[in-house]
Design an enzyme around this catalytic site. Structure first.
Site, PDB file in Angstrom:
ATOM      1  N   GLU A  79       0.935  -1.129  -0.028  1.00 54.54           N
ATOM      2  CA  GLU A  79      -0.115  -0.149  -0.144  1.00 54.54           C
ATOM      3  C   GLU A  79       1.025   1.259   0.142  1.00 54.54           C
ATOM      4  O   GLU A  79       1.727   1.625   1.120  1.00 54.54           O
ATOM      5  CB  GLU A  79      -0.839  -0.078   1.255  1.00 54.54           C
ATOM      6  CG  GLU A  79      -2.052   0.805   1.153  1.00 54.54           C
ATOM      7  CD  GLU A  79      -2.945   0.625   2.385  1.00 54.54           C
ATOM      8  OE1 GLU A  79      -3.711   1.505   2.851  1.00 54.54           O
ATOM      9  OE2 GLU A  79      -2.980  -0.182   2.923  1.00 54.54           O
ATOM     10  N   ARG A 113       4.371 -13.245   9.859  1.00 54.43           N
ATOM     11  CA  ARG A 113       5.182 -12.150   9.487  1.00 54.43           C
ATOM     12  C   ARG A 113       6.560 -11.977  10.260  1.00 54.43           C
ATOM     13  O   ARG A 113       6.581 -12.651  11.222  1.00 54.43           O
ATOM     14  CB  ARG A 113       4.420 -10.727   9.858  1.00 54.43           C
ATOM     15  CG  ARG A 113       3.910 -10.389  11.090  1.00 54.43           C
ATOM     16  CD  ARG A 113       2.514  -9.634  10.959  1.00 54.43           C
ATOM     17  NE  ARG A 113       2.976  -8.121  10.461  1.00 54.43           N
ATOM     18  CZ  ARG A 113       2.407  -7.416   9.401  1.00 54.43           C
ATOM     19  NH1 ARG A 113       1.095  -7.971   9.109  1.00 54.43           N
ATOM     20  NH2 ARG A 113       2.851  -6.187   9.469  1.00 54.43           N
ATOM     21  N   LYS A 128       3.722   0.833  10.342  1.00 57.57           N
ATOM     22  CA  LYS A 128       3.755   2.167   9.396  1.00 57.57           C
ATOM     23  C   LYS A 128       3.395   3.210  10.203  1.00 57.57           C
ATOM     24  O   LYS A 128       3.864   4.530   9.997  1.00 57.57           O
ATOM     25  CB  LYS A 128       3.014   1.895   7.983  1.00 57.57           C
ATOM     26  CG  LYS A 128       3.733   1.079   7.147  1.00 57.57           C
ATOM     27  CD  LYS A 128       2.953   1.487   5.519  1.00 57.57           C
ATOM     28  CE  LYS A 128       2.727  -0.002   5.004  1.00 57.57           C
ATOM     29  NZ  LYS A 128       2.051   0.100   4.064  1.00 57.57           N
TER      30      LYS A 128
HETATM   31  P1  ATP Z   1      -0.243  -1.500   7.573  1.00 53.76           P
HETATM   32  O1  ATP Z   1       0.875  -1.666   8.650  1.00 53.76           O
HETATM   33  O2  ATP Z   1      -0.628  -0.258   7.164  1.00 53.76           O
HETATM   34  O3  ATP Z   1      -1.108  -2.542   8.065  1.00 53.76           O
HETATM   35  P2  ATP Z   1       1.415  -3.454   6.252  1.00 53.76           P
HETATM   36  O4  ATP Z   1       2.541  -3.381   6.990  1.00 53.76           O
HETATM   37  O5  ATP Z   1       0.507  -4.490   6.067  1.00 53.76           O
HETATM   38  O6  ATP Z   1       0.603  -2.103   6.376  1.00 53.76           O
HETATM   39  P3  ATP Z   1       1.187  -3.325   3.054  1.00 53.76           P
HETATM   40  O7  ATP Z   1       1.959  -2.239   2.400  1.00 53.76           O
HETATM   41  O8  ATP Z   1      -0.212  -3.677   3.196  1.00 53.76           O
HETATM   42  O9  ATP Z   1       1.770  -2.992   4.653  1.00 53.76           O
HETATM   43  O10 ATP Z   1       2.204  -4.704   3.020  1.00 53.76           O
HETATM   44  C1  ATP Z   1       2.214  -5.175   1.835  1.00 53.76           C
HETATM   45  C2  ATP Z   1       2.589  -6.796   2.073  1.00 53.76           C
HETATM   46  O11 ATP Z   1       3.775  -6.973   2.879  1.00 53.76           O
HETATM   47  C3  ATP Z   1       1.542  -7.517   2.495  1.00 53.76           C
HETATM   48  O12 ATP Z   1       1.155  -8.737   1.674  1.00 53.76           O
HETATM   49  C4  ATP Z   1       2.147  -7.801   4.020  1.00 53.76           C
HETATM   50  O13 ATP Z   1       1.531  -8.936   4.217  1.00 53.76           O
HETATM   51  C5  ATP Z   1       3.617  -7.774   3.701  1.00 53.76           C
HETATM   52  N1  ATP Z   1       3.955  -7.558   5.236  1.00 53.76           N
HETATM   53  C6  ATP Z   1       3.912  -6.353   5.819  1.00 53.76           C
HETATM   54  N2  ATP Z   1       4.529  -6.428   7.278  1.00 53.76           N
HETATM   55  C7  ATP Z   1       5.279  -7.643   6.945  1.00 53.76           C
HETATM   56  C8  ATP Z   1       6.075  -8.259   7.968  1.00 53.76           C
HETATM   57  N3  ATP Z   1       6.591  -7.646   9.092  1.00 53.76           N
HETATM   58  N4  ATP Z   1       6.591  -9.370   7.668  1.00 53.76           N
HETATM   59  C9  ATP Z   1       6.217  -9.875   6.509  1.00 53.76           C
HETATM   60  N5  ATP Z   1       5.423  -9.571   5.560  1.00 53.76           N
HETATM   61  C10 ATP Z   1       4.965  -8.284   5.584  1.00 53.76           C
HETATM   62 MG    MG Z   2      -1.739  -3.949   4.806  1.00 55.30          MG
END
Ligand code: ATP
Ligand code: MG
Length: 554
Positions: free
Chosen positions: A33, A259, A269
């Protein structure tokens, strides 16, 4: 394939699907995002999504998940593309935007309405919560469920045309108000948002919800395996419901993994944005940030991040990874490639009293003991040098092998020196040492088998270049910032950045920009983008050893 030659559960599934002919080619996607910068958690997801596509001869799409209208997104989107490439992955032409499917999504919503699978709901938030029930109480069908298809079509069109205010109506899927999975109790598919979209302006005032949009984006792109983090597991029935009820042929499947959580940092974020906006750090690319742009600026090699992510594997077990494991991957990568230099960060003047005045000689220094092909360089030496303050003790404890009064040490690549006098200022602080050197020990070799246990480094005072040195450390002083309702800002490490002056070999001035180097006995460093020829700035990437684990043991 995987280092252990054993496939993780997702690679196992991909491999089976290819073997059975269920799919001809694996297609994955990474869907960030664009509302912030990518961090090391995203790197784990990128390595899985792109890594699997690469290993199985498929493709991975980079898809900006921009279904939520907001400002500033262009900057974020550009940085995301840059970061993915820097990390070492190539999406080629496969750059997509979720918002490019808005027309398709609208058509799909209309199709669901026509099938009686979606309806317009005008309950207020409170009324809806009452109607929905909760984990102990099943929900009841909202009144909107009784509306005719024609009525729903007309209302949905009016929603699209801007006849209603934000929040006045939503489009819901008609699924099951008694489902134990709350996400299946008539979830919202579309909501009204009178906001400007950074790519589509004011074309739309209704926006699809992630759970409706995501399966359609995947399906439209022919994604075969939609890989995401565990929090989406409970949304999977809805993902499947959407595609099933639209009769999508060969629908993509969603798979979830745990994650990455790293100690001594935050990854949300929202929190990272707060650190930037409130100036706790210098920006998204502050070298202390867990963002990829921060790590790049810090000098962390992309390969260290990839190898670290690889080592984590792909599982469904939630855990916290100790950041010192990551730091070991960084050292391993840098140790092999970094040229060595001598630099003193905390200078103490040393005069070699029996060394001729006005003489400078050049000694051979080994550029990289790990890589003989890196050769040697000339290191200047003369009567006045600097050593580290910490390499001298006036009253040393037993077992201290560095310099102390009357004791002899080896200067790296140079000579044995013996401390003959300690000069102090009025306050009693040691400001200079007088030493003698043994000309027969040139190059640091003992002519008569005489043993010196300590070897210290130095720089020649006359030719040394002065630079600004930014010593970075962990951003937080606790392992899990923000736990137990503590304000994470109160747990920032006050010593996460120390700026000091360093003195290094003159050869540093010839170094190409952004070359990672090792200052012997001190750590790994790289010139910062702020560095200028007349004012060099070096960032500490990491120390040579893990000083935190020792601290913790104490
Ligand atoms: P927010 O904190 O706004 O929910 P997010 O960290 O989920 O955002 P996105 O931009 O939606 O951020 O993430 C893109 C992809 O990265 C998603 O498929 C998410 O599952 C993956 N992702 C985000 N954080 C992690 C993490 N800590 N470990 C592994 N994958 C991650
Ligand atoms: Mg997200």
């Amino acid at each position: 394939m995987s280092e252990e030659n054993k496939l993780d559960f997702i690679r196992e599934i991909v491999s089976d699907d290819l073997k059975s002919g269920k799919i001809k080619k694996v297609i994955t996607r990474f869907p960030p995002e664009p509302n912030g910068y990518l961090h090391i958690g995203h790197a784990k997801a990128i390595c899985i999504d792109f890594g699997i596509a690469e290993e199985f001869g498929g493709e991975c799409h980079l898809r900006m998940d921009d279904t939520n209208p907001a400002k500033e997104e262009t900057e974020y989107a550009e940085n995301i593309m840059n970061d993915v490439k820097w990390l070492g992955f190539d999406y080629g032409e496969k750059l997509f935007h979720a918002s490019d499917y808005f027309d398709l999504m609208y058509e799909c919503a209309v199709k669901l309405i026509k099938k009686g699978k979606a309806y317009v709901c005008d309950l207020s938030q409170e009324e809806w919560e009452e109607c929905r029930g909760d984990s102990t109480r099943p929900g009841k069908n909202p009144p909107g469920r009784l509306r005719s298809v024609e009525e729903n079509l007309a209302l949905f069109e009016r929603m699209k045309n801007g006849d209603f205010a934000d929040g006045e109506m939503v489009l819901r899927a008609a699924i099951d108000m008694t489902s134990p999975n709350i996400h299946m109790r008539d979830p919202v598919l579309y909501r009204i948002r009178h906001a400007e979209h950074f790519r589509h302006g004011n074309k739309w005032c209704i926006y699809p919800i992630y759970d409706f949009a995501h399966p359609l984006e995947d399906a439209a792109e022919g994604v075969t395996h939609s890989i995401c983090t565990l929090e989406f597991e409970i949304h999977r029935p809805l993902y499947d419901w959407v595609l099933e009820n639209l009769d999508w042929p060969n629908p993509p499947r969603q798979y979830e993994f745990s994650r990455l959580n790293l100690s001594y940092t935050v990854m949300s974020k929202r929190k990272l944005l707060q650190l930037v906006k409130e100036h706790y750090v210098s920006g998204w690319d502050d070298p202390r940030m867990p963002t990829l742009s921060g790590m790049r600026r810090r000098g962390i090699p992309a390969a260290a991040i990839r190898n670290f992510c690889r080592s984590l594997g792909v599982t469904k077990v939630n855990s916290n990874t100790d950041v010192s494991i990551f730091e070991e991957f960084i050292r391993r990568e840098l140790n092999a490639v970094c040229p060595r230099f001598l630099a003193v960060l905390n200078p103490l003047k040393v005069t070699i009293v029996n060394y001729p005045e006005d003489q400078t000689e050049f000694l051979d220094g080994v550029n990289n003991p790990e890589d003989p092909s890196a050769g040697t360089r000339k290191i200047p030496f003369s009567r006045t040098i600097y050593i580290e303050k910490t390499d001298f003790m006036e009253n040393p404890p037993k077992g201290y092998f560095r310099l102390s009064p009357g004791k002899e040490v080896r200067l790296r690549y140079a000579y044995f020196i013996t401390c003959v006098e300690v000069v102090k200022d009025e306050s009693g602080e040691v400001v200079e040492l007088k030493c003698t050197y043994d000309p027969a020990t040139r190059g640091g070799d003992s002519p008569d088998g005489r043993k010196v246990k300590g070897t210290i480094h130095y720089v020649d005072a006359a030719t040394a270049v002065k630079f600004e040195c930014r010593l970075y450390d962990r951003l937080f002083s606790v392992e899990n910032p923000g736990m137990n309702d503590v304000d994470f800002l109160t747990e920032l490490n006050p010593d996460s950045l120390k700026v000091i002056d360093g003195y290094g070999e003159a050869a540093l001035a010839q170094l190409p920009e952004r070359t990672a180097i090792q200052f012997e006995r001190t750590g790994y460093f790289i010139s910062d983008p702020d560095s200028k020829p007349d004012k060099m700035v070096f960032n500490r990437i990491c120390t040579l050893k893990d000083s935190w684990s020792k601290l913790n043991k104490k």
